[in-house]
Design a protein around this motif. Structure first.
Motif, PDB file in Angstrom:
ATOM      1  N   PRO A  44     -11.066  -9.732   5.602  1.00  0.00           N
ATOM      2  CA  PRO A  44     -10.225  -9.394   4.454  1.00  0.00           C
ATOM      3  C   PRO A  44      -8.763  -9.211   4.851  1.00  0.00           C
ATOM      4  O   PRO A  44      -8.379  -8.199   5.437  1.00  0.00           O
ATOM      5  CB  PRO A  44     -10.818  -8.075   3.938  1.00  0.00           C
ATOM      6  CG  PRO A  44     -12.060  -7.816   4.767  1.00  0.00           C
ATOM      7  CD  PRO A  44     -11.835  -8.556   6.057  1.00  0.00           C
ATOM      8  N   LEU A  45      -7.957 -10.186   4.525  1.00  0.00           N
ATOM      9  CA  LEU A  45      -6.517 -10.105   4.709  1.00  0.00           C
ATOM     10  C   LEU A  45      -5.942  -9.389   3.496  1.00  0.00           C
ATOM     11  O   LEU A  45      -6.184  -9.803   2.351  1.00  0.00           O
ATOM     12  CB  LEU A  45      -5.932 -11.513   4.828  1.00  0.00           C
ATOM     13  CG  LEU A  45      -4.415 -11.648   4.910  1.00  0.00           C
ATOM     14  CD1 LEU A  45      -3.870 -10.965   6.149  1.00  0.00           C
ATOM     15  CD2 LEU A  45      -4.018 -13.122   4.880  1.00  0.00           C
ATOM     16  N   CYS A  46      -5.236  -8.297   3.703  1.00  0.00           N
ATOM     17  CA  CYS A  46      -4.762  -7.498   2.575  1.00  0.00           C
ATOM     18  C   CYS A  46      -3.340  -7.005   2.813  1.00  0.00           C
ATOM     19  O   CYS A  46      -2.798  -7.123   3.913  1.00  0.00           O
ATOM     20  CB  CYS A  46      -5.701  -6.313   2.329  1.00  0.00           C
ATOM     21  SG  CYS A  46      -5.943  -5.253   3.774  1.00  0.00           S
ATOM     22  N   ARG A  47      -2.756  -6.465   1.770  1.00  0.00           N
ATOM     23  CA  ARG A  47      -1.423  -5.877   1.845  1.00  0.00           C
ATOM     24  C   ARG A  47      -1.571  -4.369   1.665  1.00  0.00           C
ATOM     25  O   ARG A  47      -2.144  -3.913   0.681  1.00  0.00           O
ATOM     26  CB  ARG A  47      -0.522  -6.437   0.747  1.00  0.00           C
ATOM     27  CG  ARG A  47      -0.553  -7.952   0.632  1.00  0.00           C
ATOM     28  CD  ARG A  47       0.263  -8.435  -0.557  1.00  0.00           C
ATOM     29  NE  ARG A  47      -0.010  -9.837  -0.839  1.00  0.00           N
ATOM     30  CZ  ARG A  47       0.618 -10.549  -1.765  1.00  0.00           C
ATOM     31  NH1 ARG A  47       1.564  -9.983  -2.499  1.00  0.00           N
ATOM     32  NH2 ARG A  47       0.320 -11.817  -1.977  1.00  0.00           N
ATOM     33  N   VAL A  48      -1.071  -3.620   2.619  1.00  0.00           N
ATOM     34  CA  VAL A  48      -1.127  -2.162   2.546  1.00  0.00           C
ATOM     35  C   VAL A  48       0.311  -1.657   2.521  1.00  0.00           C
ATOM     36  O   VAL A  48       1.022  -1.757   3.529  1.00  0.00           O
ATOM     37  CB  VAL A  48      -1.890  -1.566   3.737  1.00  0.00           C
ATOM     38  CG1 VAL A  48      -1.951  -0.040   3.629  1.00  0.00           C
ATOM     39  CG2 VAL A  48      -3.304  -2.139   3.808  1.00  0.00           C
ATOM     40  N   GLU A  49       0.733  -1.178   1.374  1.00  0.00           N
ATOM     41  CA  GLU A  49       2.132  -0.783   1.167  1.00  0.00           C
ATOM     42  C   GLU A  49       3.075  -1.911   1.579  1.00  0.00           C
ATOM     43  O   GLU A  49       4.103  -1.702   2.221  1.00  0.00           O
ATOM     44  CB  GLU A  49       2.444   0.505   1.928  1.00  0.00           C
ATOM     45  CG  GLU A  49       1.627   1.702   1.442  1.00  0.00           C
ATOM     46  CD  GLU A  49       1.976   2.987   2.158  1.00  0.00           C
ATOM     47  OE1 GLU A  49       2.740   2.928   3.149  1.00  0.00           O
ATOM     48  OE2 GLU A  49       1.489   4.049   1.743  1.00  0.00           O
TER      49      GLU A  49
END
Length: 218
Positions: A44-49
């Motif tokens: 899971p490639l995600c954006r965190v802040e």
């Protein structure tokens, strides 16, 4: 660094480059007869802040023993059910474990299957991108997952956080350190494969080959 921006890592060009390279990777050989059972995990490639990151899970100590490995750091995933594709398995398991519905995941594609550490399963990594991920987005199934955490891509690419370990079967695989977490085994190999395919060589190097670390539970 511009290489680690959302615009770069979540771009269509990065996706196309990553999947083209991933499909041509030579997978790890099985140690013994290749297993007939199959499993799949979501990367899971995600954006965190706003920071591009990868999402990991820590398996519950009471996790059922039929997949991959209680107490260890893994990607969400599990054993394929009858007539399921790898993508279907990865998405189903991610929803069951973390409460993330498939409509929130943009599936990039899948890589070649690799044998599990115990040679019980052939595991197919499925790459999927999420939008901004917040702690409230996760509904952790405590029967399967003890906790979930994210690691910035830039942190994984920093040579000071990269090591290697050698297993009794002769495999030399990377280890990534993120605070108190040690990402090793097949999860580290899949992480390495993703970074290799998604990023250029001047951004992600094989610096882990220079520093050995012992994993007691190997």
């Amino acid at each position: 660094m511009c290489a680690f921006t959302v615009q770069n890592i979540f771009s269509l060009a990065c996706r196309d480059r990553c999947m083209a390279k991933l499909r041509t990777l030579i997978p790890l050989p099985s140690h013994g007869k290749p297993p007939n059972s199959t499993a799949a995990v979501l990367v899971p490639l995600c954006r965190v802040e706003g920071v591009p990151s990868l999402l990991y899970t820590v398996r519950s100590a009471t996790f059922r023993p039929d997949v991959i490995y209680s107490g260890q750091i893994t990607f969400p995933g599990g054993k394929c059910e009858k007539d399921e594709t790898a993508v279907q398995t990865a998405l189903r398991e991610t929803k069951e474990e973390l409460g993330l519905p498939s409509e929130k995941i943009n599936v990039w594609g899948q890589g070649p299957a690799i044998p599990s550490q115990t040679n019980e399963f052939m595991i197919t990594p499925v790459i999927g991108a999420l939008q901004e991920l917040k702690p409230t987005d996760l509904m952790i199934n405590i029967n399967e997952v003890a906790e979930a955490f994210t690691v910035p891509i830039a942190h994984l690419c920093d040579p000071k956080n990269q090591f290697y370990t050698q297993f009794s079967n002769g495999y030399i695989l990377p280890v990534f350190i993120a605070e108190d977490y040690k990402i090793w085994g097949i999860t580290a190999y899949i992480t390495h494969a993703f970074l290799t395919c998604a990023l250029s060589k001047n951004v992600y190097h094989n610096e882990w080959l220079k520093k050995k670390i012992d994993i007691k539970s190997e």
